[in-house]
Design an enzyme around this catalytic site. Sequence first.
Site, PDB file in Angstrom:
ATOM      1  N   ARG A  36      19.013  -1.303  30.457  1.00 33.01           N
ATOM      2  CA  ARG A  36      18.243  -0.111  30.101  1.00 33.01           C
ATOM      3  C   ARG A  36      18.443   1.015  31.126  1.00 33.01           C
ATOM      4  O   ARG A  36      18.301   2.180  30.790  1.00 33.01           O
ATOM      5  CB  ARG A  36      16.752  -0.459  29.951  1.00 33.01           C
ATOM      6  CG  ARG A  36      16.463  -1.090  28.601  1.00 33.01           C
ATOM      7  CD  ARG A  36      15.005  -1.466  28.458  1.00 33.01           C
ATOM      8  NE  ARG A  36      14.688  -1.770  27.065  1.00 33.01           N
ATOM      9  CZ  ARG A  36      13.586  -2.384  26.678  1.00 33.01           C
ATOM     10  NH1 ARG A  36      12.691  -2.756  27.561  1.00 33.01           N
ATOM     11  NH2 ARG A  36      13.360  -2.611  25.397  1.00 33.01           N
ATOM     12  N   GLY A 355      14.351  -6.151  24.417  1.00 33.62           N
ATOM     13  CA  GLY A 355      14.734  -6.322  25.814  1.00 33.62           C
ATOM     14  C   GLY A 355      15.270  -7.722  26.079  1.00 33.62           C
ATOM     15  O   GLY A 355      16.336  -7.888  26.676  1.00 33.62           O
ATOM     16  N   GLY A 378      11.015  -3.614  19.311  1.00 40.37           N
ATOM     17  CA  GLY A 378       9.985  -3.129  18.397  1.00 40.37           C
ATOM     18  C   GLY A 378      10.393  -1.804  17.765  1.00 40.37           C
ATOM     19  O   GLY A 378      10.195  -1.588  16.566  1.00 40.37           O
TER      20      GLY A 378
HETATM   21  N1  LIG Z   1       8.953 -21.241  21.666  1.00 38.21           N
HETATM   22  C1  LIG Z   1       8.636 -20.380  22.633  1.00 38.21           C
HETATM   23  N2  LIG Z   1       7.544 -20.591  23.401  1.00 38.21           N
HETATM   24  C2  LIG Z   1       7.232 -19.717  24.381  1.00 38.21           C
HETATM   25  N3  LIG Z   1       7.912 -18.586  24.659  1.00 38.21           N
HETATM   26  C3  LIG Z   1       8.996 -18.346  23.910  1.00 38.21           C
HETATM   27  C4  LIG Z   1       9.410 -19.204  22.869  1.00 38.21           C
HETATM   28  N4  LIG Z   1      10.522 -18.682  22.315  1.00 38.21           N
HETATM   29  C5  LIG Z   1      10.787 -17.545  22.983  1.00 38.21           C
HETATM   30  N5  LIG Z   1       9.880 -17.327  23.949  1.00 38.21           N
HETATM   31  C6  LIG Z   1       9.839 -16.215  24.915  1.00 38.21           C
HETATM   32  O1  LIG Z   1       9.815 -14.989  24.244  1.00 38.21           O
HETATM   33  C7  LIG Z   1      10.161 -13.990  25.195  1.00 38.21           C
HETATM   34  C8  LIG Z   1      10.776 -12.821  24.487  1.00 38.21           C
HETATM   35  O2  LIG Z   1       9.921 -12.365  23.459  1.00 38.21           O
HETATM   36  P1  LIG Z   1       9.918 -10.876  22.909  1.00 38.21           P
HETATM   37  O3  LIG Z   1       9.457  -9.952  24.002  1.00 38.21           O
HETATM   38  O4  LIG Z   1       9.153 -10.911  21.649  1.00 38.21           O
HETATM   39  O5  LIG Z   1      11.469 -10.605  22.635  1.00 38.21           O
HETATM   40  P2  LIG Z   1      12.314  -9.259  22.721  1.00 38.21           P
HETATM   41  O6  LIG Z   1      12.115  -8.676  24.126  1.00 38.21           O
HETATM   42  O7  LIG Z   1      13.725  -9.661  22.485  1.00 38.21           O
HETATM   43  O8  LIG Z   1      11.718  -8.349  21.685  1.00 38.21           O
HETATM   44  C9  LIG Z   1      11.073 -14.645  26.194  1.00 38.21           C
HETATM   45  O9  LIG Z   1      10.539 -14.480  27.492  1.00 38.21           O
HETATM   46  C10 LIG Z   1      11.071 -16.115  25.774  1.00 38.21           C
HETATM   47  O10 LIG Z   1      10.997 -17.016  26.861  1.00 38.21           O
HETATM   48  O1  LIG Z   2      10.426  -3.728  25.907  1.00 39.20           O
HETATM   49  C1  LIG Z   2       9.910  -3.032  25.022  1.00 39.20           C
HETATM   50  O2  LIG Z   2       9.745  -3.447  23.741  1.00 39.20           O
HETATM   51  P1  LIG Z   2      10.665  -4.589  23.049  1.00 39.20           P
HETATM   52  O3  LIG Z   2      10.435  -5.892  23.815  1.00 39.20           O
HETATM   53  O4  LIG Z   2      10.138  -4.647  21.648  1.00 39.20           O
HETATM   54  O5  LIG Z   2      12.095  -4.103  23.126  1.00 39.20           O
HETATM   55  C2  LIG Z   2       9.453  -1.634  25.288  1.00 39.20           C
HETATM   56  O6  LIG Z   2       9.572  -1.310  26.646  1.00 39.20           O
HETATM   57  C3  LIG Z   2       8.020  -1.417  24.796  1.00 39.20           C
HETATM   58  O7  LIG Z   2       7.127  -2.225  25.504  1.00 39.20           O
HETATM   59  P2  LIG Z   2       5.684  -2.586  24.856  1.00 39.20           P
HETATM   60  O8  LIG Z   2       5.935  -3.468  23.658  1.00 39.20           O
HETATM   61  O9  LIG Z   2       4.923  -3.268  25.958  1.00 39.20           O
HETATM   62  O10 LIG Z   2       5.055  -1.253  24.429  1.00 39.20           O
END
Ligand SMILES: Nc1ncnc2c1ncn2[C@@H]1O[C@H](COP(=O)(O)OP(=O)(O)O)[C@@H](O)[C@H]1O
Ligand SMILES: O=C(OP(=O)(O)O)[C@H](O)COP(=O)(O)O
Length: 396
Positions: A36, A355, A378
């Site tokens: 990022r 992320g 998101g």
């Molecule tokens: N079955 C699970 N139990 C607990 N945590 C999980 C599980 N599967 C994935 N995760 C966690 O989800 C996190 C990412 O979730 P999220 O923020 O929703 O994804 P992204 O950033 O790709 O949008 C990671 O830190 C991962 O360790």
């Molecule tokens: O990492 C972010 O979102 P993402 O995990 O959905 O890509 C953005 O920085 C937004 O963070 P937020 O979902 O805490 O508002």
Amino acid sequence: MNKLFIEEIDCKGKTVIVRVDFNVPVKDGAVENDKRLRAALPTITRLVDEGAKVVLMSHLGRPKGQRVEAMSLKPVATRLAELLGKPVAFADDCVGPAATDAVANLKPGDVLLLENLRFHKAETDNDEGFAKELAALADLYVNDAFGTAHRAHASTEGITRHIDSCACGYLIKKELDFLGSALTEPKRPFTAIIGGAKISGKIDVIKALLPKVDTLIIGGGMACTFLKAMGKEIGNSLCEEEKLPLAKELLELGKGKILLPTDYLATDRLDFENRAIGSQAFVGEDAIAKDQMAVDIGPKSTQLFADRIEVSKTVVWNGPMGVFEIDASAKGTFAVADALVKATENGGTTIVGGGDSAAAIEKAGLADKVSHVSTGGGASLEFLEGKKLPGVEALS
Ligand SMILES: Nc1ncnc2c1ncn2[C@@H]1O[C@H](COP(=O)(O)OP(=O)(O)O)[C@@H](O)[C@H]1O
Ligand SMILES: O=C(OP(=O)(O)O)[C@H](O)COP(=O)(O)O
């Protein structure tokens, strides 16, 4: 895009406040993944080269209005200085004397990073007074925080009411151009893969996605909420109880389209700090014990998902299939990454958003083998839903 673009503003000698998304993983005081940061470089470099005084602001994590040292942006300033090849000043607060003094010290071409916006609850409340304080720091505003464009917060939305020129940066433009052309009329079959841990943030999106996609694959922590909604035992697995009724409704709505894991990697202990899990066993969807938790999808699910992904012509992937930060529970996530690469080789358009999903595909060394790695999870999902992004709408 009919928005004021960074190349159209005259910023020589002006103070430009830029909303970036530097919400990156930080461990032991160092940035673990700087994607990022690198994605924001074109905008920062342009402003520096034009002789602007550049003030960067971002959030990191969800400190909920408290000062949390582990969520300080200080390590980000250090890494950004390395990437830019020039010093990056750091202000200990994003408003008040620490911020105003640091801005007053800037000379044209200098870069300053303000401390985490979310140390103030006023940021996420989109508080008018706070937005005014941020606006008062600068002459012009640029938003380049694509990952946060779906949030109507003080630094993404409120601020635009208190500053005359509000321009769009290179990253937001690049993301919207790509996602717009790939998703407006997607090639089919169209498969979306949703995983990760932000259940309440993403489960609502599923309802909007269902009519648009041919297949919706659900993995990660998200899958356990669905499993529980089906009346199955999930032990200590991640679950958001209040979303169970919605999960039930979605299972009904998505019959024939939703693909859930049929097996899981279960463990009795998850030690995220030390990147370790306890016992390891692959179990069927009916066999997660009360004292266990699912931390990854199992080999049968991996095969099921990969078979579907590889023949898809548009794939959107958001959220890892398991706790991929720990090697023992990373296999499902990396297998999905491999399947996306195969889909790309088969002529499909493949988009990774979020992320952690982006970090996972980078960790697998496959980021340049898919069509697009979005810096917004998101944000890209809401764009896909057809929702307006407040951070973009508010620009001039
Ligand atoms: N079955 C699970 N139990 C607990 N945590 C999980 C599980 N599967 C994935 N995760 C966690 O989800 C996190 C990412 O979730 P999220 O923020 O929703 O994804 P992204 O950033 O790709 O949008 C990671 O830190 C991962 O360790
Ligand atoms: O990492 C972010 O979102 P993402 O995990 O959905 O890509 C953005 O920085 C937004 O963070 P937020 O979902 O805490 O508002």
